[in-house]
Enzyme design. Structure first.
Site, PDB file in Angstrom:
ATOM      1  N   ASP A 121      -0.104  45.805  69.786  1.00 51.99           N
ATOM      2  CA  ASP A 121      -0.072  44.981  68.584  1.00 51.99           C
ATOM      3  C   ASP A 121      -0.049  43.523  69.047  1.00 51.99           C
ATOM      4  O   ASP A 121       0.389  43.213  70.153  1.00 51.99           O
ATOM      5  CB  ASP A 121       1.199  45.263  67.778  1.00 51.99           C
ATOM      6  CG  ASP A 121       1.164  46.608  67.068  1.00 51.99           C
ATOM      7  OD1 ASP A 121       0.269  47.426  67.366  1.00 51.99           O
ATOM      8  OD2 ASP A 121       2.049  46.851  66.226  1.00 51.99           O
TER       9      ASP A 121
ATOM     10  N   HIS B 124      -0.787  50.062  75.760  1.00 55.05           N
ATOM     11  CA  HIS B 124      -1.523  51.295  76.050  1.00 55.05           C
ATOM     12  C   HIS B 124      -2.837  51.000  76.769  1.00 55.05           C
ATOM     13  O   HIS B 124      -3.327  49.863  76.754  1.00 55.05           O
ATOM     14  CB  HIS B 124      -1.818  52.022  74.737  1.00 55.05           C
ATOM     15  CG  HIS B 124      -0.607  52.373  73.931  1.00 55.05           C
ATOM     16  ND1 HIS B 124      -0.132  53.665  73.804  1.00 55.05           N
ATOM     17  CD2 HIS B 124       0.245  51.593  73.212  1.00 55.05           C
ATOM     18  CE1 HIS B 124       0.954  53.658  73.033  1.00 55.05           C
ATOM     19  NE2 HIS B 124       1.199  52.416  72.669  1.00 55.05           N
TER      20      HIS B 124
ATOM     21  N   SER C 227       6.075  39.061  73.829  1.00 52.67           N
ATOM     22  CA  SER C 227       5.446  38.152  74.780  1.00 52.67           C
ATOM     23  C   SER C 227       3.941  38.169  74.590  1.00 52.67           C
ATOM     24  O   SER C 227       3.461  38.186  73.467  1.00 52.67           O
ATOM     25  CB  SER C 227       5.837  38.494  76.212  1.00 52.67           C
ATOM     26  OG  SER C 227       5.475  37.421  77.056  1.00 52.67           O
TER      27      SER C 227
END
Length: 289
Positions: A99, A155, A256
Site C-alpha cells: 500500500d 510483497h 516509510s
C-alpha cells in the site's frame, strides 16, 4: 474524537511545525526508543497507544485479521483478512509491492532520479558502494510512501528470485513531503535495504525499502533477519529466494517508503501518478513492446 483528530491534523499540516517536530529532534534515539516501546506486551497500554495514534491519523483496522493486539508492534505489522489484497495476475503487469501514496516517478537518466521537484539524488549513492545500479539506466522508478496508518507488509511484485540484499545503516529523517522538499538526498542518508531480484522473464529489478523516524526495523522473511539501526555499515546478504507474485516478503514496523526500480521496457500503469493512493497488488507498472 473526530474533532480532536481534525485539530491535531490541521496543526501538523503547518509545514514549519511539522518539520521541526519530526526532524529537529534526536531522531535515532527516538527511533530506538520507539522500537523498545512498541514491543511492550500490555493490553491496556496497547489500547491506549492505539487511541493516541488515532488522534494523529485515520487508522482503520477493519481489514485486520485480528482485532486484539499484544503490543503496538503487533498492530503496526498486522496481517489482513484473506482476500483483502488481490494481486493482478496478468504476466505483463508489475504489481505494487505495498500500500502507499505514489510520490516521485520518472526515468533514470545519467544515474539521477528525484525525491521531489528540484531535489535529485544518484542511484549509485542510494544503492551503496557495493551495488551496480547501471541496470536501471533508462528505466523507471516509482516512490511509494507508506503512512503510519497503512498496511505495513510488502510483497513480491512479480514472479522471480531475490538474489541479494544490501543493508545500509543511516539516519532516520522523516520521509513525508515536507522533509523531501527540504532535505537534499534524504533517501541516500536514511537507513535502507537494497533488495535485488531477477524476474522470471530474466529482467533485473530492485526494491529499496527506506526507513524513517520511529521506524524500528525492517523484517525480511526470506533471510529470517531483522534489519535495524544496530547493524552498522553495509551488510551484504547473498541469497536465492524464489517468490511468486503476491508472496509476502517482509514488513516495516511503522510507515516509510519503498522505491521501485525497473529496467527499460516498462511504463507506468494507467492511472498511476504522483499523489495517487495504491494498494498492494494493484497494477503499478506494465511491460511495453
Amino acid at each position: 474524537m473526530t474533532t480532536v483528530r481534525g485539530r491535531f491534523q490541521r496543526l501538523f499540516a503547518q509545514e514549519d511545525l511539522n518539520f521541526l517536530l519530526t526532524n529537529r529532534v534526536p531522531r535515532i534515539a527516538l527511533t530506538k526508543a520507539m522500537g523498545r516501546f512498541s514491543r511492550i506486551e500490555s493490553p491496556w497500554l496497547t489500547r491506549l497507544s492505539i487511541a493516541v495514534w488515532r488522534l494523529f491519523t485515520p487508522l482503520d483496522l477493519s481489514e485486520a485479521k485480528h482485532q486484539h493486539f499484544r503490543s503496538l508492534k503487533d498492530c503496526f505489522t498486522r496481517e489482513l483478512k484473506p482476500g483483502a489484497r488481490v494481486f493482478d495476475t496478468r504476466p505483463d503487469v508489475f504489481a505494487s509491492p505495498s500500500d502507499g501514496i505514489v510520490g516521485a516517478t520518472g526515468s533514470v537518466r545519467e544515474g539521477q532520479v528525484y525525491q521531489a521537484k528540484g531535489f535529485p539524488y544518484s542511484t549509485a549513492e542510494l544503492f551503496g558502494p557495493t551495488q551496480d545500479a547501471s541496470a536501471f539506466e533508462g528505466g523507471c522508478f516509482v516512490t511509494l510512501r507508506l503512512t503510519s496508518a497503512m498496511y505495513h507488509r510488502f510483497h513480491a511484485p512479480a514472479d522471480g528470485t531475490v538474489e541479494h540484499v544490501t543493508y545500509l545503516s543511516g539516519d532516520t529523517w522523516n520521509v513525508n513531503p515536507v522533509a523531501l522538499k527540504r532535505v537534499e538526498r534524504l533517501f541516500c542518508r536514511n537507513e535502507r535495504a537494497v533488495v535485488r531480484m531477477t524476474l522470471a522473464s530474466g529482467q533485473a529489478i530492485a526494491l529499496v525499502p527506506v526507513a524513517a523516524i520511529l521506524v524500528a526495523s525492517i523484517r525480511l522473511h526470506f533471510l529470517d533477519v531483522l534489519l535495524h539501526l544496530g547493524r552498522r555499515g553495509a551488510n551484504e546478504m547473498p541469497c536465492s529466494a524464489p517468490h511468486a507474485k503476491g508472496q509476502e516478503m517482509g514488513w516495516f514496523e511503522h510507515g516509510s517508503t519503498i522505491i521501485v526500480f525497473v529496467p527499460r521496457g516498462f511504463e507506468l500503469a494507467e492511472g498511476i501518478g504522483p499523489g495517487v493512493q495504491v494498494r498492494a497488488g494493484q497494477a503499478l507498472l506494465k511491460q511495453v513492446g
